[in-house]
Design a protein around this motif. Structure first.
Motif, short mmCIF file in Angstrom:
data_model
loop_
_atom_site.label_atom_id
_atom_site.label_comp_id
_atom_site.label_asym_id
_atom_site.label_seq_id
_atom_site.Cartn_x
_atom_site.Cartn_y
_atom_site.Cartn_z
N ASN A 76 38.23 49.80 34.02
CA ASN A 76 36.83 49.53 33.72
C ASN A 76 36.06 50.78 33.33
O ASN A 76 34.85 50.87 33.50
CB ASN A 76 36.14 48.85 34.91
CG ASN A 76 36.01 49.77 36.12
OD1 ASN A 76 36.89 50.61 36.37
ND2 ASN A 76 34.93 49.63 36.88
N GLU B 126 38.95 46.56 29.21
CA GLU B 126 38.15 45.32 29.21
C GLU B 126 38.15 44.68 27.83
O GLU B 126 38.24 45.37 26.80
CB GLU B 126 36.70 45.63 29.60
CG GLU B 126 36.53 46.43 30.88
CD GLU B 126 36.57 45.57 32.13
OE1 GLU B 126 36.80 44.35 32.02
OE2 GLU B 126 36.35 46.12 33.23
N THR C 256 35.58 40.13 33.37
CA THR C 256 35.15 40.70 34.65
C THR C 256 34.29 41.92 34.37
O THR C 256 34.16 42.35 33.22
CB THR C 256 36.35 41.11 35.53
OG1 THR C 256 37.15 42.06 34.79
CG2 THR C 256 37.23 39.91 35.87
N ASP C 257 33.72 42.50 35.42
CA ASP C 257 32.91 43.72 35.27
C ASP C 257 31.85 43.55 34.18
O ASP C 257 31.60 44.44 33.37
CB ASP C 257 33.80 44.92 34.94
CG ASP C 257 34.91 45.12 35.97
OD1 ASP C 257 34.62 45.03 37.17
OD2 ASP C 257 36.07 45.33 35.56
N ASN C 258 31.19 42.40 34.18
CA ASN C 258 30.30 42.02 33.08
C ASN C 258 28.83 41.98 33.44
O ASN C 258 28.02 41.47 32.67
CB ASN C 258 30.73 40.65 32.52
CG ASN C 258 30.79 39.58 33.60
OD1 ASN C 258 30.18 39.71 34.66
ND2 ASN C 258 31.55 38.53 33.34
N ASN C 259 28.46 42.53 34.61
CA ASN C 259 27.05 42.46 35.03
C ASN C 259 26.26 43.72 34.71
O ASN C 259 25.07 43.80 35.03
CB ASN C 259 26.94 42.15 36.52
CG ASN C 259 27.50 43.25 37.39
OD1 ASN C 259 28.24 44.12 36.92
ND2 ASN C 259 27.17 43.24 38.67
N GLY D 40 30.65 47.26 34.81
CA GLY D 40 30.40 46.56 36.06
C GLY D 40 29.61 47.43 37.02
O GLY D 40 29.72 48.66 37.02
N THR E 40 31.21 45.83 41.31
CA THR E 40 32.34 44.91 41.14
C THR E 40 33.68 45.55 41.47
O THR E 40 34.68 44.85 41.63
CB THR E 40 32.40 44.39 39.70
OG1 THR E 40 32.60 45.50 38.80
CG2 THR E 40 31.12 43.66 39.32
N GLN E 41 33.70 46.89 41.54
CA GLN E 41 34.94 47.63 41.82
C GLN E 41 34.61 48.78 42.78
O GLN E 41 33.43 49.11 43.00
CB GLN E 41 35.53 48.21 40.53
CG GLN E 41 35.78 47.21 39.42
CD GLN E 41 36.99 46.34 39.64
OE1 GLN E 41 37.81 46.60 40.53
NE2 GLN E 41 37.12 45.28 38.85
N ASN F 159 32.32 51.59 41.08
CA ASN F 159 31.04 51.34 40.39
C ASN F 159 29.94 50.83 41.31
O ASN F 159 29.08 50.04 40.89
CB ASN F 159 31.24 50.40 39.20
CG ASN F 159 31.74 49.01 39.61
OD1 ASN F 159 31.74 48.65 40.78
ND2 ASN F 159 32.16 48.23 38.62
#
Length: 414
Positions: free
Chosen positions: A53, A150, A241-244, A268, A271-272, A275
């Motif tokens: 990511n 991604e 994923t990691d899309n916010n 993101g 999310t991880q 981050n």
């Protein structure tokens, strides 16, 4: 994205009103190049871009060998659901626009022909995208977009400059200069990763205010309404994923500038493990990323814009460089400004930034990373906190999810 230009210099856009700005002058012998008395800036260091990511962000001489403060990444564009792909280097990271835009000349001949054009009825769909320094014009295509590890699958992107210049609608030409070439952009494309999931949203769902045009046979283009799913899309908002949101992490640089800088773009937020949101100031923005401030006694909109190569604001008390440096500021002494940003909920926080003589900074032709380059460019009603503001900071952009059924409102943090 925005370019403040004559010597190949760049800037981007936003829109807002609230607290007061002030400046402190440091006497330095009159050349404006002595930065020893300036206050220390932020010192955060970017994480290594080794996770799926993340992607490396580079500021250096770039594709033009003349444009400072252009942060770029590599982006892979693929024909949707296929292995026909091309990696495009030197794509500018722009946190004040939304969607991927790639120059037609940066695509190989296979990709130029293979990327599917989006249709409006029986016509080709094209877009005129306004920036503070001009516009990009080109067709809307469908592509898979891969950045780091991604992927955004089958999203609309813009291919810039693939239509004849004679096809440009007058409303588009009225915006300013065409930004349809590498020399004009200072990059091979623009990666818009700001807080909006689409580049126009509800505004373009009706034809009267739309950026989009229906072009039968690529000519005679007329303004047209476009549904959200056909609009150029922010790739991050469409990752699996990691899309916010994103975190743009740039290293600190010398107040006198340096040859290059290497940062990290992290996808993101929360999310991880790499981050987490760890910002001291967080601001809810408008749908387009704008805040408010009162600066030099004037109510302004303010926005954090990595696509601007300087900090841009109007101040008649500061000498402009003129000549090839145009409206960049060349003060006789280095300056520090402070102001207060105010968000949509009236939460506020103070910031500061430096302004150093642009002629002195840019006198070293091998330097391309500057944390104190500033000028007057674009709207006089805005404070454009361009890439100089980002050095030494983690800057967070929370993508507006309220328009897609979520609860997250758009925000910036640092």
């Amino acid at each position: 994205m925005t370019f403040a230009l004559t010597a190949g210099l760049a800037a981007c856009g936003g829109g807002g009103g609230s607290d007061s700005g002030s400046s402190t002058t440091f006497t330095n012998g009159g050349s404006g190049s002595n930065t020893s008395a300036l206050p220390a800036g932020p010192t955060q260091q970017p994480i290594a871009a080794t996770a799926a990511n993340t992607v490396t962000v580079t500021v250096n001489s770039g594709v033009t060998n003349s444009t400072p403060n252009i942060p770029t990444v590599s982006v892979t564009v693929c024909v949707a659901s296929s292995s026909t792909c091309q990696t495009i280097n030197n794509v500018q990271v722009d946190t004040a626009s939304y969607g991927l835009r790639v120059l037609n000349t940066a695509l190989n001949s296979t990709m130029q022909g293979a990327l599917t054009k989006v249709s409006s009825g029986s016509s080709t769909l094209a877009e005129c995208t306004a920036f503070a320094d001009g516009y990009t014009w080109g067709t809307v295509r469908t592509a898979d977009v891969k950045i780091g590890g991604e992927t955004a699958s089958a999203i609309p992107i813009q291919v810039i400059g693939d239509l004849a210049s004679s096809s440009v609608p007058q409303a588009c030409a009225n915006i300013g200069a065409a930004q349809n070439s590498t020399s004009a952009l200072g990059a091979n494309g623009i990666l818009g990763i700001g807080v909006a999931p689409w580049d126009c949203g509800a505004t373009c769902v009706t034809a009267a205010n739309s950026n989009y045009f229906a072009c039968p046979n690529g000519t005679s283009c007329t303004q047209t309404a476009v549904a959200l799913k056909q609009q150029v899309a922010n790739p991050v908002a469409h990752f699996a994923t990691d899309n916010n949101g994103v975190i743009l992490q740039m290293p600190p640089v010398s107040n006198s500038g340096q040859a290059s800088a290497t940062g990290t773009l992290v996808f993101g937020i929360g999310t991880q493990s790499n981050n987490a949101l760890a910002a001291s100031q967080r601001f809810t923005t408008t749908a387009w990323g704008d805040l408010s401030t009162t600066f030099n006694g004037r109510s302004l909109s303010a926005f954090l814009d990595s696509g601007s190569n300087g900090i841009f604001f109007a101040d008649s008390a500061i000498a402009q460089c003129g000549g090839s440096l145009g409206s960049f500021y060349c003060p006789a002494t280095a300056l520090t400004f402070t102001t207060t940003l105010v968000d949509q909920n009236n939460a506020s926080g103070s910031i500061s930034f430096n302004v150093v003589n642009a002629s002195a900074l840019l006198g070293n032709a091998s330097f391309f990373a500057f944390n104190d380059l500033a000028g007057q460019f674009g709207s006089n009603s805005s404070l454009d906190l361009g890439l100089p503001f980002f050095y030494g900071r983690y800057v967070y952009y929370g993508i507006d999810q309220s328009v897609t059924g979520g609860t997250q409102a758009p925000y910036v943090a640092f």
